[in-house]
Design a protein around this motif. Structure first.
Motif, PDB file in Angstrom:
ATOM      1  N   CYS A  48       0.710  -1.097   0.015  1.00 23.92           N
ATOM      2  CA  CYS A  48      -0.106   0.001   0.140  1.00 23.92           C
ATOM      3  C   CYS A  48       0.867   1.337  -0.011  1.00 23.92           C
ATOM      4  O   CYS A  48       2.103   1.211   0.355  1.00 23.92           O
ATOM      5  CB  CYS A  48      -0.935  -0.025   1.227  1.00 23.92           C
ATOM      6  N   LYS A  61      -2.651   4.007  -3.365  1.00 25.84           N
ATOM      7  CA  LYS A  61      -2.401   2.411  -4.057  1.00 25.84           C
ATOM      8  C   LYS A  61      -2.556   1.535  -3.091  1.00 25.84           C
ATOM      9  O   LYS A  61      -2.186   1.721  -1.804  1.00 25.84           O
ATOM     10  CB  LYS A  61      -1.222   2.376  -4.960  1.00 25.84           C
ATOM     11  N   SER A  62      -3.020   0.234  -3.614  1.00 22.44           N
ATOM     12  CA  SER A  62      -2.906  -0.737  -2.628  1.00 22.44           C
ATOM     13  C   SER A  62      -3.327  -2.309  -3.394  1.00 22.44           C
ATOM     14  O   SER A  62      -4.190  -2.104  -4.256  1.00 22.44           O
ATOM     15  CB  SER A  62      -4.499  -0.869  -1.610  1.00 22.44           C
ATOM     16  N   HIS A  63      -2.517  -3.102  -3.450  1.00 24.20           N
ATOM     17  CA  HIS A  63      -2.612  -4.341  -3.990  1.00 24.20           C
ATOM     18  C   HIS A  63      -2.079  -5.521  -3.257  1.00 24.20           C
ATOM     19  O   HIS A  63      -1.614  -5.439  -2.521  1.00 24.20           O
ATOM     20  CB  HIS A  63      -1.431  -4.555  -5.192  1.00 24.20           C
ATOM     21  N   HIS A  82      -1.077  -9.860  -4.138  1.00 24.24           N
ATOM     22  CA  HIS A  82      -0.720 -10.848  -5.138  1.00 24.24           C
ATOM     23  C   HIS A  82      -0.814 -12.082  -4.292  1.00 24.24           C
ATOM     24  O   HIS A  82      -0.155 -12.400  -3.189  1.00 24.24           O
ATOM     25  CB  HIS A  82       0.564 -10.335  -5.777  1.00 24.24           C
ATOM     26  N   ARG A 116      -4.719 -11.653  -8.415  1.00 24.66           N
ATOM     27  CA  ARG A 116      -4.186 -10.119  -7.771  1.00 24.66           C
ATOM     28  C   ARG A 116      -5.443  -9.263  -7.796  1.00 24.66           C
ATOM     29  O   ARG A 116      -6.065  -9.542  -8.639  1.00 24.66           O
ATOM     30  CB  ARG A 116      -2.899  -9.706  -8.892  1.00 24.66           C
ATOM     31  N   ASP A 120      -6.268  -4.954  -7.303  1.00 21.29           N
ATOM     32  CA  ASP A 120      -6.061  -3.625  -7.060  1.00 21.29           C
ATOM     33  C   ASP A 120      -7.100  -3.254  -6.343  1.00 21.29           C
ATOM     34  O   ASP A 120      -8.356  -3.212  -6.529  1.00 21.29           O
ATOM     35  CB  ASP A 120      -6.076  -2.877  -8.551  1.00 21.29           C
ATOM     36  N   GLU A 121      -6.657  -2.626  -5.081  1.00 20.91           N
ATOM     37  CA  GLU A 121      -8.049  -2.464  -4.133  1.00 20.91           C
ATOM     38  C   GLU A 121      -8.927  -1.330  -4.416  1.00 20.91           C
ATOM     39  O   GLU A 121      -9.898  -1.241  -4.142  1.00 20.91           O
ATOM     40  CB  GLU A 121      -7.402  -1.942  -2.670  1.00 20.91           C
ATOM     41  N   GLU A 122      -8.044  -0.354  -5.372  1.00 17.59           N
ATOM     42  CA  GLU A 122      -9.137   0.788  -6.023  1.00 17.59           C
ATOM     43  C   GLU A 122      -9.983   0.063  -7.036  1.00 17.59           C
ATOM     44  O   GLU A 122     -11.305   0.782  -7.041  1.00 17.59           O
ATOM     45  CB  GLU A 122      -8.165   1.631  -6.651  1.00 17.59           C
ATOM     46  N   GLU A 144      -8.328 -10.471 -10.065  1.00 12.02           N
ATOM     47  CA  GLU A 144      -8.030 -10.828 -11.483  1.00 12.02           C
ATOM     48  C   GLU A 144      -7.451 -12.453 -11.550  1.00 12.02           C
ATOM     49  O   GLU A 144      -6.627 -12.479 -10.715  1.00 12.02           O
ATOM     50  CB  GLU A 144      -6.925 -10.068 -11.938  1.00 12.02           C
TER      51      GLU A 144
END
Length: 340
Positions: free
Chosen positions: A126, A135-137, A139, A149, A151-153, A158
């Motif tokens: 993050c 941003k925040s991801h 995996h 994975r 993308d928090e946004e 996916e």
């Protein structure tokens, strides 16, 4: 006495305002928190679980299944977080051992060899800018291949491998969705804010800047400006001509990227058309560690590229060694001829 009574609340309020501004100054930069969890297990048991946490590319702490203790790498972080928080975090990680084993067992339930080791990894990161999450991801990696994975946004998982489709519904369930959001805010964003709000994990460093120019084979002039070794992340580079902003050619940027020592670098180029002489250009750099914008003039003459200079030196050394070798061979041959 009346004067003292009035001064005390005013003094407290003033100190509070100063503390708020100090906190804002500390947080008024870009920061990134990365958590890496690695688990190894068979269908029967969890063999290993390791967790490492990085803030701004500096390792701040770790945990492993063997010792079941959080190892803090920077002493003052213990003060920033407090004993109670660290103890709660440690107990949570101990509980997560069972959760990781359950997940590993679930993924490997169709495994024909029950004694085969599998490796599962969870990478979470993050980023905040001026104290706001940007941003925040997450995996999820299974045996070295990324399966999912998010993308928090965007908020949608996916699936990267066809075999991962069968577990897609689990990740989208309300329970795991709520848990993911809560944990990312609590242990990624809020934990980072606690740390950077207390103190920077490394010293702030101003950028080292180099400016060069060269002419490419097509006749256009390439201006280059490189800022490196700086911290924090936020920086601004721009081109000016005779002290004025404008658009004079094709501009490209590397983007701000990390160095191996957890500092950053940024490379900016400007390609000018052949009819532009390239005179009067400067690279202007703005960074929190520079009191005022720094101005770096572009050299009037083409700069020798570093790789060209290095190649020339290398060729000179090779030539020198070759000559020395030839001389030694010649000398030995002359000596042998004398004894014939």
């Amino acid at each position: 006495m009346e004067c003292q009574r009035r001064w005390r609340p005013f003094s407290s309020s003033w100190l509070l305002i100063l503390e708020v501004f100090a906190l804002r100054e500390t947080q008024a930069a870009h920061h990134r928190h990365v958590g890496q969890f690695t688990a190894v297990s068979t269908v029967h048991s969890l063999l290993e679980l390791n967790a490492i946490s990085f803030v701004d590319d500096i390792e701040i702490g770790s945990y492993n299944k063997v010792h079941r203790q959080i190892m803090i790498k920077i002493s003052w972080i213990s003060e920033a977080l407090g004993v109670k928080y660290i103890t709660q975090r440690r107990n949570l990680l101990v509980d997560h051992e069972q959760h990781f084993w359950w997940a590993m067992h679930y993924f490997a339930k169709n495994e024909t060899n029950p004694n085969r080791n599998h490796t599962g990894q969870l990478l979470a990161d993050c980023e905040i800018d001026n104290g706001i999450k940007v941003k925040s991801h997450i995996h999820l990696i299974w045996d070295g291949e990324e399966i999912y994975r998010i993308d928090e946004e965007v908020g949608h998982w996916e699936t990267l491998k066809p075999e991962g489709q069968i577990y897609h519904h689990v990740l989208h369930s309300p329970f795991w969705t709520d848990l993911r959001k809560r944990y990312m805010n609590l242990y990624c964003v809020d934990l980072m804010k606690k740390i950077v709000g207390y103190k920077n994990v490394r010293d702030n460093v101003p950028p080292e800047v180099t400016v060069s120019r060269h002419v490419n084979p097509e006749g256009s002039i390439i201006l280059s400006c490189t800022a490196t070794g700086f911290y924090p992340h936020s920086i601004l580079l721009r081109w000016e001509k005779n002290g004025k902003l404008g658009v004079w050619g094709k501009e490209t940027s590397s983007g701000t990227l990390p160095n191996v020592d957890a500092t950053f670098y940024l490379h900016l180029t400007l390609e000018l058309p052949p009819e532009d002489s390239g005179m009067g250009y400067t690279c202007v750099v703005e960074h929190s560690q520079l009191k005022t914008p720094a101005v770096y003039p572009v050299p009037e003459k083409p700069t020798v590229e570093t790789w060209v200079l290095a190649l020339g030196i290398m060729l000179a050394v090779i030539l020198l060694l070759s000559c020395a070798g030839a001389f030694i061979v010649w000398k030995k041959k002359n000596k042998s001829d004398m004894y014939v």
